[in-house]
Enzyme design. Structure first.
Site, PDB file in Angstrom:
ATOM      1  N   ASP A   1      -6.059  -7.660 -11.760  1.00 38.50           N
ATOM      2  CA  ASP A   1      -5.976  -7.893 -10.319  1.00 38.50           C
ATOM      3  C   ASP A   1      -7.195  -8.728  -9.951  1.00 38.50           C
ATOM      4  OD1 ASP A   1      -5.374  -7.616  -7.555  1.00 38.50           O
ATOM      5  OD2 ASP A   1      -6.758  -5.931  -7.394  1.00 38.50           O
ATOM      6  N   SER A   2      -7.204  -9.266  -8.720  1.00 35.88           N
ATOM      7  CA  SER A   2      -8.377 -10.005  -8.269  1.00 35.88           C
ATOM      8  C   SER A   2      -9.586  -9.089  -8.094  1.00 35.88           C
ATOM      9  CB  SER A   2      -8.076 -10.698  -6.938  1.00 35.88           C
ATOM     10  OG  SER A   2      -7.654  -9.754  -5.982  1.00 35.88           O
TER      11      SER A   2
ATOM     12  N   CYS B   1      -1.093  -7.220  -8.711  1.00 31.98           N
ATOM     13  CA  CYS B   1      -1.543  -7.977  -7.537  1.00 31.98           C
ATOM     14  C   CYS B   1      -0.343  -8.739  -7.000  1.00 31.98           C
ATOM     15  CB  CYS B   1      -2.652  -8.939  -7.960  1.00 31.98           C
ATOM     16  SG  CYS B   1      -3.114 -10.138  -6.688  1.00 31.98           S
TER      17      CYS B   1
ATOM     18  N   GLU C   1     -11.287  -1.991   2.062  1.00 36.37           N
ATOM     19  CA  GLU C   1     -12.503  -2.019   1.240  1.00 36.37           C
ATOM     20  C   GLU C   1     -13.716  -1.478   1.989  1.00 36.37           C
ATOM     21  OE1 GLU C   1     -12.943  -5.884  -0.581  1.00 36.37           O
ATOM     22  OE2 GLU C   1     -11.152  -5.575  -1.810  1.00 36.37           O
TER      23      GLU C   1
ATOM     24  N   CYS D   1       1.018  -5.480  -0.823  1.00 37.29           N
ATOM     25  CA  CYS D   1      -0.363  -5.725  -1.254  1.00 37.29           C
ATOM     26  C   CYS D   1      -0.886  -4.399  -1.768  1.00 37.29           C
ATOM     27  CB  CYS D   1      -1.219  -6.225  -0.087  1.00 37.29           C
ATOM     28  SG  CYS D   1      -2.987  -6.325  -0.474  1.00 37.29           S
TER      29      CYS D   1
ATOM     30  N   HIS E   1      -3.643  -3.070  -1.774  1.00 38.31           N
ATOM     31  CA  HIS E   1      -4.609  -2.356  -0.937  1.00 38.31           C
ATOM     32  C   HIS E   1      -3.918  -1.493   0.125  1.00 38.31           C
ATOM     33  CE1 HIS E   1      -7.651  -5.146  -2.481  1.00 38.31           C
ATOM     34  NE2 HIS E   1      -8.579  -4.482  -1.836  1.00 38.31           N
TER      35      HIS E   1
END
Lengths: 265, 265
Positions: free
Chosen positions: B8-9, B71, B150, B182, B184
């Site tokens: 993932d990034s 991702c 985050e 996504c 997240h």
């Protein structure tokens, strides 16, 4: 005619470029935004130094006479290293803001806000105490301010509530002067002022940075202030020129055309 | 014993890894987060493809038997290209979520939320319409959700107000099912539900991704489900292992130790 080179991780450096254009209208400017690797604010010192060197090598190929590091994270982490590596004059954004803040404070209490990287580096505290050890510095990272500025959340409840939360330590410390230690933050001036109160002096270092650039060019005999034509401004990015163009007007105060994508690594 | 590779990034892919560990407890896992260049969500297709190839080359050196692209931005932009380049089986996060959403919707109105890159790619719409052309898809980019997740803004007025703004088109379109496009976004499930109402089905594709990984390994005779020992989990990043470790528990549901920094380019 040689150009002034400017680089940043993305669009933030355009707030500094705006002031360079205002004070040095005859100078050519080459701007590089490292949009393939933006943002730098959460990245480590080693990585920021590596990226900065790659960006400078790209600018040197554009025949620049001075490089302005229009990014607080880079200036905090990388300035001593890159100054020692390259012969071209390099101007960062920390010292000019520090000098203005030390001059402005009446009660010797200065607040500093910036990215996590900038705040963690303690560069502002170190430079302020170097000028006046009696000054008390209160620093706060404001990580959501960059996404807010880029997403156009410049006013309203959302950003005000977050600003109040981030800025509470500065308010509690009764600072009278606050350094906007990130080139995105001038866009949030109104809301920062609303959160801190009207009697606070906000330091946006762009103006002082442009003065320093001017002084250095003048001292080196490289200043171009006699031309009759406006300087040429070129914009390069490592990714997504459309994204950059879309945000540029908000940060530069004028639209940007012909953004070119280049590979800087 | 060969491992499952995950990349993932940054930290988002840990929500998928969490489900892989739950469903495949005996498997070894190697995770790579490209934290030197995070985030990918605002970057161009070409750049995301280039970064993904570099990440896969790193994982292949770790002796992996399958690669999970944890991702949505990479899965949207790069999956066809990287699948055609490499022989190792590669599983993305789009198709599993799409299948579950198409199965779940009652009124044939599906909402999709994700990064700017994911939404701009129209990959979700294309895949949903491929399965059922009668389904109406309403998509919305939610660029502040990643920084909110985050920075730990998982509930409260700030995130709810932004969620209401982003999700209004989905509410107006009367979708009954929303794909969290996504990795997240599962952290913001509660606030997304609060903004959309309780009768909405939220699709978090992690569970279906893990099922697909299991099926492929089983079909290829590579599944390791008979071991008595728990699999070994290794975590690599291209920058800032402390930042990654600090966020990992929130995304993985357990602390992560020994995050190693490597150079993937």
């Amino acid at each position: 005619m040689k150009s002034i080179g400017v680089f940043d991780s993305g669009v933030g450096g355009l707030t500094v470029t705006r002031e360079l254009i205002r004070q040095l209208p005859c100078e050519n400017i080459v701007y590089f935004g490292d949009t393939a690797r933006v943002p730098y604010g959460i990245k480590s010192k080693e990585t920021v130094i590596r990226f900065s060197i790659e960006n400078i090598l790209f600018l040197l190929k554009q025949d620049v006479k001075l490089i302005c590091v229009a990014c607080n994270t880079v200036s905090s982490f990388a300035l001593p290293v890159i100054k020692s590596h390259f012969r071209v004059p390099i101007v960062g954004v920390i010292s000019p803001g520090v000098r203005e803040a030390v001059y402005a404070t009446q009660n010797k209490r200065i607040g500093v806000i910036g990215t996590k990287g900038t705040i963690k580096s303690h560069t502002y505290e170190t430079e302020i105490r170097h000028l006046d050890p009696k000054i008390k510095v209160t620093a706060a990272a404001c990580p959501l301010f960059v996404p807010f500025a880029e997403e156009g959340f410049l006013s309203g409840n959302v950003v005000l509530e977050v600003a109040r939360k981030y800025l509470k330590p500065l308010k509690d410390a009764h600072v009278d002067t606050v350094i906007l230690g990130c080139t995105h933050y001038p866009l949030l001036k109104a809301v920062i002022r609303e959160a801190l109160g009207n009697n606070i002096t906000l330091i946006d270092s762009a103006k002082q940075v442009a003065i320093e650039v001017k002084n250095i060019l003048d001292a080196e005999g490289l200043l171009n202030n006699k031309g009759r034509r406006a300087g040429r401004h070129r914009f390069y990015v490592s990714d997504n020129p459309e994204w950059f163009s879309g945000l540029a007007e908000r940060f530069l105060g004028q639209p940007v055309r012909n953004v070119k994508r280049v590979n800087n690594v």
